[in-house]
Design a protein around this motif. Sequence first.
Motif, PDB file in Angstrom:
ATOM      1  N   LYS A  92       0.827  -1.205   0.000  1.00  0.00           N
ATOM      2  CA  LYS A  92       0.000   0.000   0.000  1.00  0.00           C
ATOM      3  C   LYS A  92       0.869   1.265   0.000  1.00  0.00           C
ATOM      4  CE  LYS A  92      -3.451  -2.497   2.744  1.00  0.00           C
ATOM      5  NZ  LYS A  92      -4.167  -2.550   4.034  1.00  0.00           N
ATOM      6  N   PRO A 155      -6.943  -5.327  -2.559  1.00  0.00           N
ATOM      7  CA  PRO A 155      -6.813  -3.893  -2.857  1.00  0.00           C
ATOM      8  C   PRO A 155      -7.676  -3.510  -4.049  1.00  0.00           C
ATOM      9  CG  PRO A 155      -4.897  -5.086  -3.655  1.00  0.00           C
ATOM     10  CD  PRO A 155      -5.727  -6.083  -2.892  1.00  0.00           C
ATOM     11  N   THR A 162      -9.277  -0.852   0.252  1.00  0.00           N
ATOM     12  CA  THR A 162      -9.344  -2.305   0.157  1.00  0.00           C
ATOM     13  C   THR A 162     -10.794  -2.758   0.227  1.00  0.00           C
ATOM     14  OG1 THR A 162      -9.019  -2.508   2.553  1.00  0.00           O
ATOM     15  CG2 THR A 162      -7.062  -2.716   1.154  1.00  0.00           C
TER      16      THR A 162
END
Length: 504
Positions: A92, A155, A162
């Motif tokens: 991320k 994701p 998410t």
Amino acid sequence: MLKKSLICLTSSLIMMNMGTSFANENPFDDVPQDHWSRTAIVDLVNKGVIKGYDDNTFKGDQKITRFEMAQMVAKAMANENLSKEDKQELDKLQKEYHDELDNLGVKITKLEERSSNMKFNMNLTQKYMGGKQPNGPKEKAHYWEKYLSIGMEAPIGNSGYTMHALYENKHAGENLNHETQSSGFGTNGVTQAWIEGNLGKTGQYAKLGSFSPWSQKGFVYDGKIIGGELTHWYKAGATHFFGGRVYESEWDLGVPGSINWDKGPDYIEKGHSIQNPDGSWGWVSDVEHWSTKSNAYSDFTRHHKTTEVIRGGDTNWEHKDPTGEDDYGGVYKYDAKGNRISNSRPTLWGAGYEYNFSPNLQGTLAYYNFKSDAYGGDPLEIYSGMLNYKVGKDLNLQAQYAHGNQGGEDNAWNIELQYKGTPWINNRIPHNFGAYVGYRYMAPDAIVKGNFDGVLAGQKGLEIGMFYTFDENVNACLKYAFGEAIASGEDRDRLYASVSYEFF
């Protein structure tokens, strides 16, 4: 620009997911020994992700540039000892700092490939429940249940959000291996589905969809909503705002008391005359006396205006509800014959604040607004508080209290002594053991949906339990509770046992 306090929060979440044993040495002079982020900072230093400044300070309140943040991400990516959870968090972060990492010459192709993978977890549990509970004509009941849940996380492109989903299936019955699919709402299919992530640069973390909201460890409400939630973390606490339509079965939210009937104190024998509401007199050939104080199948009947209803048979006299509101203590409207006459969906919204007074003491305050057909359609407003105090290395004392505004039994409370943080012991450690003892007063007019396996909603009593991991992710649970129903005073006891298998 980012504050280092937010970075510490992200790393704290990574550490909690890892279950890592933190180092005790504090490397920075300006990080207090009792600061909530100390353990995460120490662990990141030990892993070479951060090193602080030359004057041996961390400067947690000072803003840093995106380039400095990218350097931290790059160092973390270079660490070969990161767990799977660490790598998922880095997936991320690398998206957010793609350009800066590229300028540093960091290759992120493999991370980008992995970020498209979905994460799954599964739980399979065999349960047994038995004891003296409201079971209609039966004195005692035995109940077996097989429970399967499959969770998914993925994701959503490069958005930073998410997607989550939970599939649940329950099969239950009175005999082991002869269970049938449980009747009721949401017992076979996708019961939760939501998206979550940071809401831009507002500092808010958002959830949207069908999910279980924050609710003080489920004391007031242990269930799902279809709606949204916003959370904002501070150095020593957090605020939570949530709301939506309640996504639970009627029998878990409060049942009507009008399905029982007996002679009662005002029973009128057959063959007597009775005055009709219009002043005329009629002959009673058949009379039923309905008692709406309790229910033959649940103790979770809420306070209501209609406590006794008498209905005539062959005469023109028929007294369905002296209040005229069909209020029998359930979350939906019923008539005096037990027929449901409403289909409105209950709603719940609320706000909460949690604060860490010290490493050993945490507290929360919350407000809940639950609206249904109960209480004549007026909302049930609940004010609730909770304290957790770490007595020793493995002991925790938890106290919870809730007060409702609709009268009746409107003060609920629970006090519990936990050993090794039960029921959330680390199930990845073989032969791990935990136990607890607690006294519950689950007043029906101060909660929305109960969360205990022993003392149920509408009951009070003592509950003891223990947990044990036979092997990694193989857990056993045994609980026993005894007490009485709050409304009727009838004796209650319940034995709960389960064996769970978890797969990641």
